[in-house]
Design an enzyme around this catalytic site. Sequence first.
Site, PDB file in Angstrom:
ATOM      1  N   LYS A 164    -119.669 -21.098  36.259  1.00  0.00           N
ATOM      2  CA  LYS A 164    -120.878 -20.542  36.881  1.00  0.00           C
ATOM      3  C   LYS A 164    -120.994 -19.047  36.600  1.00  0.00           C
ATOM      4  O   LYS A 164    -121.790 -18.343  37.203  1.00  0.00           O
ATOM      5  CB  LYS A 164    -120.845 -20.762  38.396  1.00  0.00           C
ATOM      6  N   ARG A 209    -100.345 -31.070  26.698  1.00  0.00           N
ATOM      7  CA  ARG A 209     -98.897 -30.932  26.886  1.00  0.00           C
ATOM      8  C   ARG A 209     -98.476 -29.586  27.464  1.00  0.00           C
ATOM      9  O   ARG A 209     -97.573 -29.541  28.283  1.00  0.00           O
ATOM     10  CB  ARG A 209     -98.119 -31.328  25.638  1.00  0.00           C
ATOM     11  N   THR A 210     -99.125 -28.517  27.081  1.00  0.00           N
ATOM     12  CA  THR A 210     -98.661 -27.214  27.576  1.00  0.00           C
ATOM     13  C   THR A 210     -98.864 -27.093  29.087  1.00  0.00           C
ATOM     14  O   THR A 210     -97.983 -26.644  29.818  1.00  0.00           O
ATOM     15  CB  THR A 210     -99.386 -26.068  26.838  1.00  0.00           C
ATOM     16  N   ARG A 227    -104.005 -19.670  29.563  1.00  0.00           N
ATOM     17  CA  ARG A 227    -104.455 -20.057  28.224  1.00  0.00           C
ATOM     18  C   ARG A 227    -105.935 -19.713  28.137  1.00  0.00           C
ATOM     19  O   ARG A 227    -106.718 -20.053  29.034  1.00  0.00           O
ATOM     20  CB  ARG A 227    -104.254 -21.552  27.989  1.00  0.00           C
ATOM     21  N   HIS A 249     -98.542 -17.774  21.002  1.00  0.00           N
ATOM     22  CA  HIS A 249     -98.173 -18.866  21.915  1.00  0.00           C
ATOM     23  C   HIS A 249     -96.644 -18.815  22.030  1.00  0.00           C
ATOM     24  O   HIS A 249     -95.931 -19.653  21.495  1.00  0.00           O
ATOM     25  CB  HIS A 249     -98.659 -20.184  21.297  1.00  0.00           C
TER      26      HIS A 249
HETATM   27  C1  NCD Z   1    -100.976 -25.785  20.085  1.00  0.00           C
HETATM   28  C2  NCD Z   1    -101.981 -24.815  20.673  1.00  0.00           C
HETATM   29  O1  NCD Z   1    -102.697 -25.151  21.607  1.00  0.00           O
HETATM   30  O2  NCD Z   1    -102.001 -23.720  20.183  1.00  0.00           O
HETATM   31  N1  NCD Z   1    -100.700 -26.899  20.854  1.00  0.00           N
HETATM   32  C3  NCD Z   1     -99.817 -26.837  21.870  1.00  0.00           C
HETATM   33  O3  NCD Z   1     -99.711 -25.872  22.588  1.00  0.00           O
HETATM   34  N2  NCD Z   1     -99.026 -27.920  22.040  1.00  0.00           N
HETATM   35  C4  NCD Z   1    -101.292 -26.141  18.700  1.00  0.00           C
HETATM   36  C5  NCD Z   1    -102.591 -26.825  18.448  1.00  0.00           C
HETATM   37  O4  NCD Z   1    -103.449 -26.960  19.309  1.00  0.00           O
HETATM   38  O5  NCD Z   1    -102.751 -27.236  17.291  1.00  0.00           O
END
Ligand code: NCD
Length: 317
Positions: free
Chosen positions: A83, A55-56, A105, A135
Amino acid sequence: MNRHLLSINDLSPQDALGILNTASELSKISDGPMKKLPTLRGRTVVNLFFEDSTRTRISFESAAKRLSADVINFSAKGSSVSKGESLKDTAQTLQAMGADAVVIRHGASGAAQRLADSGWISASVINAGDGTHEHPTQALLDAYTIRSKFPQYQDSFAGLKVGIVGDILHSRVARSNVLLLTKLGAKVSLVAPPTLIPVGVTDWNVEVSYDLDEVVKKVDVLMMLRVQSERMKDSFFPSEREYSRGYGLDLARLNALQEHAIVMHPGPMNRGLEISAESADSHRSVVLAQVANGVLVRMAVLYQLLGGAALTGEVSA
Ligand code: NCD
């Protein structure tokens, strides 16, 4: 506001409310006939994802596209990173491609900060989750969702009670949420088994409880967290059954919530572990609103960091 968004600590309460207000403006425009705004036309946003995400990543991609930016998705799996290419080489490649914003990320806490401080790139850096650290856009979209459900908390969360439940230790969502919610004046209780409460929590300006049944009766917002098995090298609780019994949101606890209380979860959910299916699908659950609001809030962040043209309802080609 800073050029980067690495931590909720980068934001004053006014900065945070400014982002939420911009997201509200964008929601009014998005509800109208024009879905796409010309604001970031000609700008390039790179999604640099070293960890899995559904989703992110999609949310940032959709946000950038709705502002007419060009989007490059770079996922570390299947790239030269696997690599052995370093973050530095990757960053310099992105710089050469003319990235205006890099959404990163990474599994290492501090990776976004490292990229921003490195001097390797001139782009704005947005932290989309760094290890167990932060986050920030998740906390902003959660605050936006809370505000949209409780109109009395538009400019301050003073008086709002929030319970954050589960794997606090490994959760960057919990860290960013504690920082933002307390910054806006909310009272936060963390609920988890002692093994999943971080050592430094005494500095966090929160209450800690081990009794979910007590906390559910008091809160306006109950935020459930995913049990992050992929970050657990040791065993943090005896069995999944035991975890659910102590810290899962089942029907009895759902029914013990106050009439007006809402249930949140950042996703992905482990149904049957931290949250039962009936809780996840109940009318109190705002999980899908969180996803939808994520796009608006990320549009607002990109808009503010990249200093887009004035928000108008002009339809882009
Ligand atoms: C979160 C994450 O990746 O930190 N998810 C997200 O961004 N929707 C929380 C999770 O992975 O539990």
